[in-house]
Design an enzyme around this catalytic site. Structure first.
Site, PDB file in Angstrom:
ATOM      1  N   GLY A   1       1.635 -36.088 -14.419  1.00  0.00           N
ATOM      2  CA  GLY A   1       2.092 -34.825 -13.845  1.00  0.00           C
ATOM      3  C   GLY A   1       1.017 -34.184 -12.985  1.00  0.00           C
ATOM      4  O   GLY A   1      -0.161 -34.552 -13.062  1.00  0.00           O
TER       5      GLY A   1
ATOM      6  N   CYS B   1      -1.529 -40.894 -18.219  1.00  0.00           N
ATOM      7  CA  CYS B   1      -2.276 -39.922 -17.419  1.00  0.00           C
ATOM      8  C   CYS B   1      -2.175 -38.522 -18.036  1.00  0.00           C
ATOM      9  O   CYS B   1      -2.749 -38.273 -19.085  1.00  0.00           O
ATOM     10  CB  CYS B   1      -1.789 -39.955 -15.967  1.00  0.00           C
ATOM     11  N   TYR B   2      -1.413 -37.603 -17.432  1.00  0.00           N
ATOM     12  CA  TYR B   2      -1.224 -36.279 -18.028  1.00  0.00           C
ATOM     13  C   TYR B   2      -0.675 -36.411 -19.448  1.00  0.00           C
ATOM     14  O   TYR B   2      -1.057 -35.657 -20.352  1.00  0.00           O
ATOM     15  CB  TYR B   2      -0.273 -35.451 -17.174  1.00  0.00           C
TER      16      TYR B   2
ATOM     17  N   HIS C   1      -2.191 -45.769 -14.553  1.00  0.00           N
ATOM     18  CA  HIS C   1      -0.731 -45.824 -14.390  1.00  0.00           C
ATOM     19  C   HIS C   1      -0.226 -47.269 -14.449  1.00  0.00           C
ATOM     20  O   HIS C   1      -0.309 -48.001 -13.450  1.00  0.00           O
ATOM     21  CB  HIS C   1      -0.324 -45.195 -13.057  1.00  0.00           C
TER      22      HIS C   1
ATOM     23  N   GLU D   1       2.783 -48.185 -14.445  1.00  0.00           N
ATOM     24  CA  GLU D   1       4.008 -48.292 -13.653  1.00  0.00           C
ATOM     25  C   GLU D   1       3.738 -48.576 -12.186  1.00  0.00           C
ATOM     26  O   GLU D   1       4.612 -49.064 -11.455  1.00  0.00           O
ATOM     27  CB  GLU D   1       4.858 -47.014 -13.784  1.00  0.00           C
TER      28      GLU D   1
ATOM     29  N   SER E   1      26.275 -48.351   1.847  1.00  0.00           N
ATOM     30  CA  SER E   1      27.141 -49.528   1.804  1.00  0.00           C
ATOM     31  C   SER E   1      27.441 -49.929   0.365  1.00  0.00           C
ATOM     32  O   SER E   1      28.581 -50.265   0.015  1.00  0.00           O
ATOM     33  CB  SER E   1      26.491 -50.704   2.545  1.00  0.00           C
TER      34      SER E   1
ATOM     35  N   LYS F   1      15.358 -48.768  -4.559  1.00  0.00           N
ATOM     36  CA  LYS F   1      15.941 -49.604  -3.506  1.00  0.00           C
ATOM     37  C   LYS F   1      16.225 -51.022  -3.975  1.00  0.00           C
ATOM     38  O   LYS F   1      17.301 -51.579  -3.697  1.00  0.00           O
ATOM     39  CB  LYS F   1      15.005 -49.614  -2.296  1.00  0.00           C
TER      40      LYS F   1
END
Length: 551
Positions: free
Chosen positions: A65, A92-93, A187, A189, A247, A388
């Site tokens: 955060g 992290c946070y 992180h 991720e 689409s 995406k």
């Protein structure tokens, strides 16, 4: 309505990467849900109520955060979480909040780290044991990671041990193995943390014992049923752009409601050359409902005249889209819903959605920031929790053709945000020509073995066209003129920038390393074939710190 699938709960403390945690977990087959700190009480109440019959909560992850845990109004960890008897991982946070909440100490600005770093894992924790990228001379396992923090834990809570450290951060990981509480200052991720997926898998599978039952097929089936239930007999109007996101939404809605779907394609005059005809060719007679094209280029150029600020351009374009959609909706009976191809990076960068407003705004997206306060239609955004690459997986699951699914992304506001400064017909026309040359050259040039040997791309791309070996490529019109020489005459013309990146989730991206010969050919053809262009420049910035688009 809560999914009856064992899951990992992710609590969002306002990080730009929170949903990326969810995506990293989902792509490994673990179901994940995200809640903001403001909705946490309600979420936990529902979880506790459901747990009386089925114990589906397998673990909790606390995100990073933008705040400092020592700030006056900074969110703290709800002590109730520690009593749920499930594993907890703070990132992290989240790690700092765990440390402070359980009796440790955090200092502001103790050791700032932003970017790539190397940490040493030690203590043989269940979370990091035998996970490494390489070893040092002493045989210690080391990890390449992504750091982004200003504060640091300086004292671990009672019952915890240090499980990772870096040269600039003595306490880069903590663990209470008895209670299965863990914290990482880096992180996992982020794609720059090379073993990040393995670390998150270790937490979900080994520590939380969460079954991997989530698939895109299940998401598709559940979403179709959900749309049918929500929409009922109402009609849905979809703002169709022809890009990947809208689409896939068109196909998803067609599967769910068929003839109740009305697709409106707005030709803003800000599209790539021949884009409008290509979109109509793809979708006319391909869905059960209506597909209608609106020619609106004149009004878009008029409204953008004299506008230089990119946020104002986005707001104007978003507002015009909504005006057109609402006007067209009145021409059909029973239109109640406006559907959009909003995905999670749009919401994150516009600082909206399920993060309680604590995420910092980067830029508005026309389908998020451009919505009026009072919308005459209900909003339907069926893929807003997907990234995406997940949208593309969903498209394949639904049977869309690969040439539609793997088109390079194109922003909703179109070339208006690729023409820096005021948008005019002349500038858009120049940009369309330059972009056409760039994309055509990428589509016809093959990646060869030499490119791999020179470290330009990965081996799996050999034999592909460069268009398919990159995630996104486009041209940018720069509002600057520079001197040049054309023939024997002095020229003083515009600059075109080219941007080519590789990415999977579009939350992070690296500049693509194309062969110099190809870059030289792109530059030469743009300068020689596009009038009033004297120079081509290459953007080699990564995301972060840059964004992919320029505006």
């Amino acid at each position: 309505m809560m999914e009856k699938i064992p899951f990992i709960l992710i609590i969002d403390y306002g990080s730009q990467l929170t949903q990326l945690i969810a995506r990293r977990i989902r792509e490994q087959g673990f179901f994940s849900r995200v809640t903001g700190i403001m909705g946490l009480k309600k979420e936990l109440y529902e979880i506790r109520k459901q747990s009386e019959q089925e114990n589906l909560l397998m673990g909790i992850i606390l995100s990073g955060g933008p705040d400092s845990v020592e700030g006056q109004n900074s969110p703290a960890v709800d002590k109730f979480l520690f009593d749920l008897r499930v594993p907890i991982l703070g990132i992290c946070y989240g790690m700092q909040a765990i440390a402070k909440g359980l009796g440790g100490a955090v200092e502001l600005g103790r050791s700032r780290e932003f970017g790539k770093s190397v940490v040493r894992a030690h203590g043989k924790s269940k979370l990091l044991d035998n996970i490494q990228d390489f070893t040092n001379d002493a045989g210690h396992g080391l990890l390449d990671v992504w750091m982004s923090h200003g504060d640091s834990v300086t004292k671990v809570p009672p019952g915890f041990k240090i499980i990772a450290s870096s040269s600039d951060c003595e306490i880069a990981g903590i663990a209470d193995e008895n209670n299965h509480f863990y914290g990482l200052q880096f992180h996992p991720e982020a794609s720059h943390t090379k073993q990040g997926k393995k670390i998150l898998e270790r937490f979900c599978k080994t520590i939380c014992n969460c079954p991997s039952e989530w698939t895109m097929k299940k998401f598709s089936e559940n979403k179709i049923l959900e749309i049918k239930k929500i929409v009922g007999q109402d009609k849905v109007l979809l703002g169709l752009s022809g890009g990947v996101d809208s689409s896939v939404v068109a196909k998803l809605l067609d599967e769910a409601i068929g003839k109740q779907l009305i697709c409106i394609f707005v030709d803003t005059g800000l599209l790539r050359r021949n884009e409008a005809a290509a979109v109509m060719e793809i979708f006319e007679n391909r869905v059960g409902g209506v597909v209608k094209k609106i020619n609106a280029g004149k009004i878009f150029f008029e409204k953008l005249k004299g506008v230089f600020d990119p946020e104002e351009k986005r707001k104007i374009i978003g507002g015009l889209f909504i005006e057109i959609f609402e006007r067209e909706a009145k021409k059909f009976s029973d239109v109640v819903w406006l559907a959009q191809g909003t995905i999670y990076p749009d919401i994150i960068e516009s600082a909206g959605g399920e993060n309680d407003g604590s995420t910092k705004k980067i830029k508005s997206h026309h389908n998020v920031g451009g919505l009026p306060d009072r919308l005459a239609l209900k909003l339907l955004e069926p893929i807003k929790v997907l990234f995406k690459d997940e949208v593309r997986q969903l498209g394949l699951e639904l049977g869309l053709e690969r040439n539609i699914i793997f088109r390079h992304p194109f922003p909703g506001p179109g070339l208006a945000i690729r023409v820096l400064g005021e948008v005019t017909f002349e500038k858009v026309s120049i940009l369309q020509s330059a972009d056409e040359i760039l994309l055509n050259l990428l589509k016809k040039t093959t990646v060869v073995e030499r490119d791999v040997l020179e470290g330009l791309t990965v081996e799996e791309n050999i034999g592909k066209k460069w268009y398919d070996a990159t995630a996104q490529a486009f041209s940018v019109f720069l509002p600057l003129k520079t001197v040049g020489v054309k023939g024997d005459d002095r020229s003083y013309d515009w600059i075109i920038g080219i941007r080519i990146v590789n990415s999977t989730d579009f939350m992070t991206a690296n500049a693509s390393r194309l062969p110099y010969e190809l870059l030289e050919q792109i530059s030469s053809e743009i300068i020689n074939k596009v009038q009033n262009v004297s120079r081509v420049v290459l953007d080699i910035s990564n995301k972060p710190p840059a964004t992919i688009e320029w505006e």
